[in-house]
Scaffold this motif. Sequence first.
Motif, PDB file in Angstrom:
ATOM      1  N   CYS A  21      48.981  52.477  32.848  1.00  0.00           N
ATOM      2  CA  CYS A  21      48.817  52.729  31.875  1.00  0.00           C
ATOM      3  C   CYS A  21      50.303  54.036  31.528  1.00  0.00           C
ATOM      4  CB  CYS A  21      47.264  52.743  31.307  1.00  0.00           C
ATOM      5  SG  CYS A  21      47.248  52.093  28.993  1.00  0.00           S
ATOM      6  N   PHE A  22      49.503  55.276  31.747  1.00  0.00           N
ATOM      7  CA  PHE A  22      50.289  56.227  31.719  1.00  0.00           C
ATOM      8  C   PHE A  22      52.175  55.937  31.734  1.00  0.00           C
ATOM      9  CE2 PHE A  22      46.485  59.197  31.295  1.00  0.00           C
ATOM     10  CZ  PHE A  22      46.110  58.302  29.724  1.00  0.00           C
ATOM     11  N   GLN A  23      51.924  55.232  32.186  1.00  0.00           N
ATOM     12  CA  GLN A  23      53.566  54.891  32.556  1.00  0.00           C
ATOM     13  C   GLN A  23      54.150  56.165  33.636  1.00  0.00           C
ATOM     14  OE1 GLN A  23      56.341  53.554  29.616  1.00  0.00           O
ATOM     15  NE2 GLN A  23      54.992  51.707  30.002  1.00  0.00           N
ATOM     16  N   ASP A 106      50.053  60.721  26.243  1.00  0.00           N
ATOM     17  CA  ASP A 106      49.135  60.104  26.231  1.00  0.00           C
ATOM     18  C   ASP A 106      47.787  60.467  27.026  1.00  0.00           C
ATOM     19  OD1 ASP A 106      50.889  57.839  26.788  1.00  0.00           O
ATOM     20  OD2 ASP A 106      51.959  58.297  28.586  1.00  0.00           O
ATOM     21  N   ILE A 107      48.062  61.555  27.166  1.00  0.00           N
ATOM     22  CA  ILE A 107      46.460  62.360  28.003  1.00  0.00           C
ATOM     23  C   ILE A 107      45.940  62.839  26.751  1.00  0.00           C
ATOM     24  CG2 ILE A 107      45.694  64.328  28.974  1.00  0.00           C
ATOM     25  CD1 ILE A 107      47.528  64.357  31.019  1.00  0.00           C
ATOM     26  N   HIS A 118      39.344  58.674  31.186  1.00  0.00           N
ATOM     27  CA  HIS A 118      40.576  59.113  30.267  1.00  0.00           C
ATOM     28  C   HIS A 118      39.986  60.875  29.529  1.00  0.00           C
ATOM     29  CE1 HIS A 118      43.800  58.837  27.124  1.00  0.00           C
ATOM     30  NE2 HIS A 118      43.772  60.280  27.444  1.00  0.00           N
ATOM     31  N   SER A 119      38.462  60.607  28.699  1.00  0.00           N
ATOM     32  CA  SER A 119      37.772  62.020  28.922  1.00  0.00           C
ATOM     33  C   SER A 119      37.787  62.348  29.484  1.00  0.00           C
ATOM     34  CB  SER A 119      36.774  60.831  27.631  1.00  0.00           C
ATOM     35  OG  SER A 119      36.933  60.638  26.957  1.00  0.00           O
ATOM     36  N   GLN A 120      37.698  61.963  30.695  1.00  0.00           N
ATOM     37  CA  GLN A 120      37.153  62.802  31.867  1.00  0.00           C
ATOM     38  C   GLN A 120      38.581  63.875  31.811  1.00  0.00           C
ATOM     39  OE1 GLN A 120      34.677  63.818  34.341  1.00  0.00           O
ATOM     40  NE2 GLN A 120      35.669  65.468  34.703  1.00  0.00           N
ATOM     41  N   LEU A 121      40.139  62.905  32.353  1.00  0.00           N
ATOM     42  CA  LEU A 121      41.563  63.448  32.441  1.00  0.00           C
ATOM     43  C   LEU A 121      41.069  64.729  31.289  1.00  0.00           C
ATOM     44  CD1 LEU A 121      43.286  62.882  33.587  1.00  0.00           C
ATOM     45  CD2 LEU A 121      45.067  61.720  31.988  1.00  0.00           C
ATOM     46  N   SER A 122      40.866  63.991  30.261  1.00  0.00           N
ATOM     47  CA  SER A 122      41.564  65.301  29.187  1.00  0.00           C
ATOM     48  C   SER A 122      40.215  66.301  29.094  1.00  0.00           C
ATOM     49  CB  SER A 122      40.825  64.922  27.964  1.00  0.00           C
ATOM     50  OG  SER A 122      41.854  64.032  26.957  1.00  0.00           O
TER      51      SER A 122
END
Length: 226
Positions: A21-23, A106-107, A118-122
């Motif tokens: 998704c983030f390419q 993207d983040i 996605h929230s975990q990544l942030s």
Amino acid sequence: MQQISIFNGISPEELSRMLHCFQAVKTFCRRGQTIQTYSSHLRKIGILLSGRAHLYCVDFDGSYTLLERFGPNDLFGEMFSLPLWGLEYIVEADTDCEVLFLLYEDIIKRCEKACGHHSQLSDNLFQIITKKSQALSLRINLLTAKTVRQRLLHYLTYQQEQKRQTSFSIDMSLTELAEYLGVDRSSLMREIRTLKAKGVLCSKGRVFSLTPPSPNEKGGSGRTNE
């Protein structure tokens, strides 16, 4: 790749979908190659998957200053803001490296699907930024010490506490350590020899061990070679 800190708590399946998704772009860099040059725009985050690299600054007169060293799991990029007024910041490969690039936007942007990963990544990114801030504070404290002895002993004491070993190795050469501490290499070597003669430390190459200094050694003499 799940062992990379920024991806903690994200399953392999979620990670695969997210990177698609983030390419995300994975790049291989040879030793001595420029990995990234910082710009005034917050765009890319680099994640070092393997190898070692360093960040250096080129000032107005072309002088080179080592700012930070990177190993596997470390992050770098324009998001870690640096003063750009006429200065150039370059990440260069010390060894062959594999790097994963993500776009910063993207983040941080809100995910339309409200994905939990996605929230975990942030959250992971915030924790990493906090740790990098602590590392920066350490560097500032080292550079504000007035003598070579104080800078060296503060650095070695910190390394010993982090590794929790009486004998420990540092991840840079003595030339690189001198650059990191902001001192002349000959002054650093002279100070190491002096402290070894006094029984304050033992060293062989990159391996050091410290013994508790006597009271008159704790603060340095104030006249140690700069």
